[in-house]
Design a protein around this motif. Structure first.
Motif, short mmCIF file in Angstrom:
data_model
loop_
_atom_site.label_atom_id
_atom_site.label_comp_id
_atom_site.label_asym_id
_atom_site.label_seq_id
_atom_site.Cartn_x
_atom_site.Cartn_y
_atom_site.Cartn_z
N ALA A 153 0.83 -1.19 0.00
CA ALA A 153 0.00 0.00 0.00
C ALA A 153 0.87 1.25 0.00
O ALA A 153 2.03 1.22 0.38
CB ALA A 153 -0.91 0.00 1.22
N ARG A 154 0.27 2.35 -0.41
CA ARG A 154 1.03 3.60 -0.50
C ARG A 154 1.54 4.08 0.85
O ARG A 154 2.55 4.78 0.93
CB ARG A 154 0.14 4.70 -1.11
N ASP A 155 0.85 3.69 1.93
CA ASP A 155 1.26 4.15 3.26
C ASP A 155 2.27 3.23 3.93
O ASP A 155 2.60 3.41 5.10
CB ASP A 155 0.04 4.34 4.16
N GLY A 156 2.77 2.23 3.20
CA GLY A 156 3.76 1.32 3.76
C GLY A 156 3.20 0.03 4.30
O GLY A 156 3.96 -0.85 4.73
N GLY A 157 1.89 -0.10 4.31
CA GLY A 157 1.26 -1.35 4.71
C GLY A 157 1.08 -2.28 3.53
O GLY A 157 1.79 -2.17 2.51
N VAL A 158 0.14 -3.20 3.63
CA VAL A 158 -0.18 -4.10 2.51
C VAL A 158 -1.69 -4.15 2.33
O VAL A 158 -2.44 -4.07 3.30
CB VAL A 158 0.37 -5.52 2.73
N THR A 159 -2.13 -4.28 1.09
CA THR A 159 -3.54 -4.46 0.80
C THR A 159 -3.88 -5.91 0.49
O THR A 159 -5.04 -6.31 0.59
CB THR A 159 -3.99 -3.58 -0.38
N MET A 160 -2.88 -6.70 0.10
CA MET A 160 -3.04 -8.13 -0.12
C MET A 160 -1.74 -8.80 0.28
O MET A 160 -0.65 -8.23 0.11
CB MET A 160 -3.34 -8.45 -1.59
N MET A 161 -1.83 -10.02 0.80
CA MET A 161 -0.64 -10.82 1.08
C MET A 161 -0.96 -12.28 0.77
O MET A 161 -2.04 -12.76 1.11
CB MET A 161 -0.17 -10.63 2.52
N ALA A 162 -0.06 -12.93 0.08
CA ALA A 162 -0.34 -14.28 -0.41
C ALA A 162 0.88 -15.17 -0.20
O ALA A 162 2.03 -14.71 -0.28
CB ALA A 162 -0.71 -14.24 -1.89
N ARG A 164 2.41 -19.46 -0.74
CA ARG A 164 2.23 -20.85 -1.14
C ARG A 164 3.07 -21.78 -0.26
O ARG A 164 3.00 -22.99 -0.41
CB ARG A 164 2.60 -21.04 -2.61
N ARG A 165 3.84 -21.21 0.66
CA ARG A 165 4.72 -22.01 1.51
C ARG A 165 4.31 -21.94 2.98
O ARG A 165 4.47 -22.90 3.73
CB ARG A 165 6.15 -21.52 1.35
N GLY A 166 3.78 -20.82 3.40
CA GLY A 166 3.46 -20.60 4.81
C GLY A 166 4.22 -19.39 5.32
O GLY A 166 5.34 -19.12 4.87
N TRP A 167 3.62 -18.67 6.26
CA TRP A 167 4.24 -17.45 6.75
C TRP A 167 5.29 -17.74 7.80
O TRP A 167 5.16 -18.72 8.56
CB TRP A 167 3.17 -16.53 7.36
N PRO A 168 6.31 -16.91 7.90
CA PRO A 168 7.20 -16.96 9.05
C PRO A 168 6.46 -16.42 10.27
O PRO A 168 5.26 -16.12 10.20
CB PRO A 168 8.36 -16.04 8.64
N GLN A 169 7.14 -16.26 11.38
CA GLN A 169 6.50 -15.68 12.56
C GLN A 169 6.10 -14.23 12.26
O GLN A 169 6.91 -13.42 11.83
CB GLN A 169 7.44 -15.74 13.76
N LEU A 170 4.83 -13.93 12.50
CA LEU A 170 4.27 -12.62 12.14
C LEU A 170 3.93 -11.75 13.35
O LEU A 170 3.71 -10.55 13.19
CB LEU A 170 2.99 -12.82 11.31
N ALA A 171 3.88 -12.34 14.53
CA ALA A 171 3.36 -11.61 15.69
C ALA A 171 4.21 -10.39 16.03
O ALA A 171 3.68 -9.38 16.52
CB ALA A 171 3.27 -12.54 16.90
N GLY A 172 5.51 -10.45 15.78
CA GLY A 172 6.38 -9.35 16.15
C GLY A 172 6.52 -8.25 15.12
O GLY A 172 7.29 -7.30 15.32
N LEU A 173 5.80 -8.35 14.01
CA LEU A 173 5.92 -7.34 12.95
C LEU A 173 5.14 -6.08 13.31
O LEU A 173 4.19 -6.13 14.10
CB LEU A 173 5.42 -7.92 11.63
N PRO A 174 5.51 -4.94 12.72
CA PRO A 174 4.88 -3.67 13.08
C PRO A 174 3.54 -3.45 12.36
O PRO A 174 3.40 -2.59 11.49
CB PRO A 174 5.92 -2.63 12.65
N TRP A 175 2.54 -4.22 12.75
CA TRP A 175 1.22 -4.11 12.13
C TRP A 175 0.63 -2.72 12.37
O TRP A 175 0.74 -2.16 13.45
CB TRP A 175 0.28 -5.19 12.68
N GLY A 176 0.02 -2.17 11.33
CA GLY A 176 -0.60 -0.86 11.45
C GLY A 176 0.37 0.30 11.38
O GLY A 176 0.00 1.42 11.71
N THR A 177 1.59 0.06 10.90
CA THR A 177 2.59 1.12 10.79
C THR A 177 3.09 1.19 9.36
O THR A 177 2.95 0.24 8.58
CB THR A 177 3.78 0.88 11.73
N ALA A 181 5.10 -3.38 5.27
CA ALA A 181 5.42 -4.09 4.02
C ALA A 181 6.89 -4.47 3.98
O ALA A 181 7.25 -5.60 3.62
CB ALA A 181 5.05 -3.24 2.81
N HIS A 182 7.76 -3.55 4.36
CA HIS A 182 9.20 -3.83 4.36
C HIS A 182 9.53 -4.93 5.36
O HIS A 182 10.29 -5.86 5.06
CB HIS A 182 9.98 -2.56 4.68
#
Length: 238
Positions: A153-162, A164-177, A181-182
């Motif tokens: 997204a333009r604000d540095g977030g994401v509008t879609m995420m996809a 085929r392998r599975g996500w790494p650990q996501l809990a520690g990421l800066p959600w809402g900031t 995306a980076h």
């Protein structure tokens, strides 16, 4: 015309699930940055109309559909939503998001969908009604050659995420900031994933997003987008 009539062999194989992760529109619940400039009734109506746009995309999807409301108490309501194509044979899957921050909830959801043999999973929210068929087509194509595809997204977030392998650990990421995306891309790469990042337009978090949204929806023939555009114009938010 189906959103994916031209090229979606992945969706046609019914192994690529499209999951909508969302909140039920209600007063004093969600989108608090918008609440600073809209009254609660208008905010709920805006969220309802944006949810309608996301449901419109689910109805156009040829593969499995998953609805993921925030609260367990909203499961029956979610099951009543018009999320299915009229010719769909498989039922819509419904999960509650459960406890934890968004990253923890997505980790748990992705494990559940993988266990259901959905080999590829695409996640969207209900606050990016400017998403167009080309965004979906690029994500579908990207999953043919990459482990993860992120629509930034333009604000540095994401509008879609996809994935085929599975996500790494996501809990520690800066959600809402603006760094999400980076950080998400870096986490996937650290886990050994091949990552593709594509332009993903924007989501709606502030009143300043509403005029660009109206411009993006002007002339869009999809019925839910037309309804949202009319509401923005009628309420002088365009």
């Amino acid at each position: 015309m189906s959103l994916f009539r031209l090229n979606s062999s992945i969706a046609q194989r019914r192994v690529c699930a499209l999951a909508l992760v969302f909140r039920r529109p209600r007063e004093r619940h969600g989108k608090r940055r918008l609440a600073a400039s809209l009254d609660e009734r208008a905010l709920v109506e805006l969220c309802r109309l944006m949810l309608g746009c996301a449901l419109e995309d689910l109805r156009a999807w040829r593969g499995p559909v998953v609805l993921v409301p925030e609260d367990r108490d909203d499961l029956d309501w979610a099951r009543s939503l018009p999320a299915s194509r009229s010719d769909r044979r498989a039922p819509v899957t419904v999960f509650a998001q459960g406890a934890g921050n968004l990253g923890r909830r997505l980790e748990r959801l992705d494990r559940a969908l993988h266990a259901m043999q959905f080999k590829r999973r695409i996640y969207i929210g209900s606050d990016a009604p400017a998403l167009k068929p080309r965004h979906y087509r690029r994500v579908i194509a990207g999953l043919g050659t990459h482990d993860a595809v992120l629509a930034a997204a333009r604000d540095g977030g994401v509008t879609m995420m996809a994935t085929r392998r599975g996500w790494p650990q996501l809990a520690g990421l800066p959600w809402g900031t603006p760094g999400l995306a980076h950080a998400l891309s870096a986490a996937c790469r650290t886990a050994g994933d091949k990552v593709l990042t594509i332009p993903g337009g924007f989501d709606v978090d502030r009143q300043s997003d509403l005029a660009p949204l109206a411009r993006a929806l002007r002339g869009d023939p999809r019925p839910a987008r037309c309804e949202l555009h009319r509401w923005l114009v009628r309420n002088r938010l365009a």
